[in-house]
Write an enzyme that holds these catalytic residues in place. Sequence first.
Site, PDB file in Angstrom:
ATOM      1  N   HIS A   1     -10.185   1.162   1.504  1.00  0.00           N
ATOM      2  CA  HIS A   1      -9.646   2.463   1.952  1.00  0.00           C
ATOM      3  C   HIS A   1     -10.784   3.454   2.217  1.00  0.00           C
ATOM      4  O   HIS A   1     -10.705   4.265   3.142  1.00  0.00           O
ATOM      5  CB  HIS A   1      -8.713   3.077   0.892  1.00  0.00           C
ATOM      6  CG  HIS A   1      -7.291   2.609   0.977  1.00  0.00           C
ATOM      7  ND1 HIS A   1      -6.551   2.676   2.123  1.00  0.00           N
ATOM      8  CD2 HIS A   1      -6.481   2.083   0.039  1.00  0.00           C
ATOM      9  CE1 HIS A   1      -5.332   2.205   1.892  1.00  0.00           C
ATOM     10  NE2 HIS A   1      -5.268   1.832   0.634  1.00  0.00           N
TER      11      HIS A   1
ATOM     12  N   CYS B   1       0.842  -1.196   0.000  1.00  0.00           N
ATOM     13  CA  CYS B   1       0.000   0.000   0.000  1.00  0.00           C
ATOM     14  C   CYS B   1       0.877   1.245   0.000  1.00  0.00           C
ATOM     15  O   CYS B   1       1.897   1.295   0.698  1.00  0.00           O
ATOM     16  CB  CYS B   1      -0.892  -0.012   1.241  1.00  0.00           C
ATOM     17  SG  CYS B   1      -2.059   1.366   1.287  1.00  0.00           S
TER      18      CYS B   1
ATOM     19  N   GLU C   1      -9.122  -0.866  -2.802  1.00  0.00           N
ATOM     20  CA  GLU C   1      -9.463   0.570  -2.832  1.00  0.00           C
ATOM     21  C   GLU C   1     -10.733   0.878  -2.058  1.00  0.00           C
ATOM     22  O   GLU C   1     -10.775   1.850  -1.298  1.00  0.00           O
ATOM     23  CB  GLU C   1      -9.603   1.048  -4.280  1.00  0.00           C
ATOM     24  CG  GLU C   1      -8.367   0.856  -5.132  1.00  0.00           C
ATOM     25  CD  GLU C   1      -7.086   1.264  -4.451  1.00  0.00           C
ATOM     26  OE1 GLU C   1      -6.068   0.589  -4.654  1.00  0.00           O
ATOM     27  OE2 GLU C   1      -7.081   2.227  -3.651  1.00  0.00           O
TER      28      GLU C   1
HETATM   29  O1  LIG Z   1      -4.608   2.008  -2.199  1.00  0.00           O
HETATM   30  C1  LIG Z   1      -3.805   1.859  -3.299  1.00  0.00           C
HETATM   31  N1  LIG Z   1      -2.444   1.694  -2.999  1.00  0.00           N
HETATM   32  O2  LIG Z   1      -2.066   1.606  -1.749  1.00  0.00           O
HETATM   33  C2  LIG Z   1      -1.608   1.138  -4.054  1.00  0.00           C
HETATM   34  C3  LIG Z   1      -1.536  -0.376  -4.039  1.00  0.00           C
HETATM   35  C4  LIG Z   1      -2.760  -1.019  -4.589  1.00  0.00           C
HETATM   36  C5  LIG Z   1      -2.815  -2.519  -4.486  1.00  0.00           C
HETATM   37  C6  LIG Z   1      -1.688  -3.286  -4.209  1.00  0.00           C
HETATM   38  C7  LIG Z   1      -1.799  -4.684  -4.115  1.00  0.00           C
HETATM   39  C8  LIG Z   1      -3.036  -5.276  -4.319  1.00  0.00           C
HETATM   40  C9  LIG Z   1      -4.143  -4.498  -4.592  1.00  0.00           C
HETATM   41  C10 LIG Z   1      -4.021  -3.131  -4.677  1.00  0.00           C
HETATM   42 NI    NI Z   2      -3.621   1.116  -0.497  1.00  0.00          NI
END
Ligand SMILES: OCN(O)CCCc1ccccc1
Ligand code: NI
Length: 186
Positions: A160, A113, A157
């Site tokens: 979040h 993240c 997402e």
């Molecule tokens: O919230 C988005 N962010 O932190 C970027 C990483 C997004 C993400 C990474 C791994 C699996 C699913 C989604």
């Molecule tokens: Ni994230």
Amino acid sequence: MITMKDIVREGHPALRKRGAKVEFPLSDEHKALAKEMLEYLHNSQDDEIAAKYGLRAGVGLAAPQLGKSIQMTALFVPSYYEDEEPYLDEVWINPRIIRESVKRACLREGEGCLSVDRDVPGMVVRAARITVQYYTVDGEKITRKLDGYEAIVVQHEIDHLNGVMFYDHIDKENPLNIPTGVNVLG
Ligand SMILES: OCN(O)CCCc1ccccc1
Ligand code: NI
């Protein structure tokens, strides 16, 4: 443009709150935010720009990660094949999961993240298939089914927007355990 200094990290209250619903028509401020969030994702996946500005690559960015506790997220999931259209390349407003499969799935590599500056190993078990309902920035209501990697990203997402972090789903006792029947992706 959004850079890493604009992205709040663990401990910031916005990451643990449910975002407020966004009103339509979008205010100029919200329109600009939506554009900037998607731009961040495009920039972060452009090797030159990402290196120049020190951007961590992301396939999603939720408004709470910018300290804005509203229900808005940008998604940019390129297709597997260079010459094909990306799977997701848009901003979703007030998204919600209206159906999910019993079948579970997780990424073999676990998740990370942009708001977490550390590795948190472990299987993040999620629904394998989801039906989502969201609004586009123009206020069009969309209902859509997702599976595979996109379904995982969208769940990360939408989490979040509801104050949930990916590691909340990791089994503390046995983080690397893959429960029977879970699809392992990647
Ligand atoms: O919230 C988005 N962010 O932190 C970027 C990483 C997004 C993400 C990474 C791994 C699996 C699913 C989604
Ligand atoms: Ni994230």
